[in-house]
Motif scaffolding. Structure first.
Motif, short mmCIF file in Angstrom:
data_model
loop_
_atom_site.label_atom_id
_atom_site.label_comp_id
_atom_site.label_asym_id
_atom_site.label_seq_id
_atom_site.Cartn_x
_atom_site.Cartn_y
_atom_site.Cartn_z
N LYS A 1 69.14 18.85 22.29
CA LYS A 1 70.68 18.88 21.86
C LYS A 1 70.92 17.24 21.31
N SER A 2 71.33 17.08 20.21
CA SER A 2 71.59 15.85 19.69
C SER A 2 73.07 15.47 19.98
N LYS A 3 73.45 14.23 20.34
CA LYS A 3 74.78 13.90 20.36
C LYS A 3 75.03 12.64 19.39
N SER A 4 76.18 12.56 18.75
CA SER A 4 76.66 11.65 18.13
C SER A 4 77.43 10.27 18.68
N SER A 5 76.99 9.19 18.69
CA SER A 5 77.73 8.03 19.26
C SER A 5 78.87 7.57 18.31
N LYS A 6 79.67 6.74 18.87
CA LYS A 6 80.66 6.18 18.08
C LYS A 6 80.36 5.54 16.90
N LEU A 7 79.29 4.87 17.04
CA LEU A 7 78.57 4.13 15.66
C LEU A 7 77.94 5.03 14.42
N GLY A 8 78.03 6.37 14.75
CA GLY A 8 77.44 7.38 14.11
C GLY A 8 75.90 7.40 14.01
N SER A 9 75.44 6.82 15.02
CA SER A 9 73.71 7.23 14.89
C SER A 9 73.42 8.30 16.12
N THR A 10 72.56 8.86 16.02
CA THR A 10 72.20 9.89 16.92
C THR A 10 71.03 9.63 17.74
N SER A 11 71.20 10.33 19.05
CA SER A 11 70.22 9.94 19.97
C SER A 11 69.98 11.38 20.55
N SER A 12 68.59 11.72 20.91
CA SER A 12 68.34 13.06 21.37
C SER A 12 68.05 13.02 22.85
N LYS A 13 68.87 13.91 23.61
CA LYS A 13 68.76 14.20 24.79
C LYS A 13 68.29 15.34 25.07
N ALA A 14 67.47 15.76 25.87
CA ALA A 14 66.99 17.02 26.17
C ALA A 14 67.42 17.15 27.60
N TYR A 15 68.23 18.42 27.93
CA TYR A 15 68.54 18.65 29.21
C TYR A 15 67.82 19.96 29.67
N SER A 16 67.33 20.27 30.81
CA SER A 16 66.59 21.11 31.29
C SER A 16 66.99 21.49 32.69
N ILE A 17 66.72 22.80 33.34
CA ILE A 17 67.16 23.51 34.32
C ILE A 17 66.08 22.78 35.62
N PRO A 18 66.65 22.17 36.50
CA PRO A 18 65.78 21.86 37.76
C PRO A 18 65.17 23.08 38.38
N ASN A 19 63.92 23.10 38.61
CA ASN A 19 63.51 24.21 39.26
C ASN A 19 62.40 24.34 40.22
N ARG A 20 62.38 23.26 40.91
CA ARG A 20 61.51 22.88 41.72
C ARG A 20 62.03 22.67 43.33
N ARG A 21 61.33 23.11 44.61
CA ARG A 21 61.69 22.94 45.88
C ARG A 21 63.07 23.28 46.01
N TRP A 22 63.82 22.72 46.51
CA TRP A 22 65.40 23.16 46.96
C TRP A 22 66.27 23.49 45.68
N PHE A 23 65.72 23.00 44.43
CA PHE A 23 66.33 23.43 43.26
C PHE A 23 66.68 24.96 42.77
N GLU A 24 65.36 25.70 43.65
CA GLU A 24 65.27 27.17 43.50
C GLU A 24 66.63 27.78 44.25
N TYR A 25 67.26 27.01 45.34
CA TYR A 25 68.27 27.64 45.88
C TYR A 25 69.67 27.21 45.61
N VAL A 26 69.88 26.16 45.36
CA VAL A 26 71.06 25.43 44.84
C VAL A 26 71.00 24.41 43.87
N SER A 27 72.21 24.17 42.80
CA SER A 27 72.36 23.33 42.02
C SER A 27 72.02 21.99 42.28
N CYS A 28 72.56 21.48 43.35
CA CYS A 28 72.68 19.91 43.84
C CYS A 28 72.16 19.78 45.20
N PRO A 29 70.80 20.12 45.35
CA PRO A 29 70.22 19.64 46.84
C PRO A 29 70.44 18.55 47.16
#
Length: 137
Positions: A1-29
């Protein structure tokens, strides 16, 4: 997903779903671990033998005396005995007040993070994953 900043430039930030260890059971271990750490601190401070801080009435009275230099004479107030007992109780249970504060704050943050994940990863986010407490909430 890309996000526009106030200055008009874009930066790419890829978010993913954590899925190891305690993240299998809760969103915020990591929040759960921090709450458990504060719980252990509160337990250790509850026991006078493990505490370097005096939990007795004398220490509470010294703490109250530091705050008794107000513009009004609080000691002559009709409410003073009740206020005094309440302040002593708060002083003696300050570690549990801190634990309650941290637990409440992190629980609310975990709930908001969980909702964010479910909103942004609608079909992909595991339905069995809980907010903070495995298999419960």
């Amino acid at each position: 997903k890309s996000k526009s900043s106030k200055l008009g430039s874009t930066s790419s930030k890829a978010y993913s779903i954590p899925n190891r260890r305690w993240f299998e059971y809760v969103s915020c271990p990591h929040y759960l671990c921090e709450i458990m750490i504060y719980f252990m601190f509160a337990l250790l401070l509850e026991n006078n033998k493990c505490s370097i801080i005096d939990n007795g009435d004398d220490a509470a009275r010294v703490w109250i005396d530091r705050w008794s230099h107000c513009n009004f004479d609080i000691s002559s107030s009709l409410l003073w005995p009740g206020i005094s007992r309440g302040m002593v109780a708060m002083y003696k249970s300050r570690q549990w007040i801190l634990f309650a504060w941290v637990g409440t704050n992190l629980s609310l943050s975990a709930s908001r993070s969980h909702d964010w994940y479910r909103t942004n990863f609608r079909g992909e986010y595991p339905l069995r994953r809980k907010r903070l407490i495995p298999f419960v909430w």
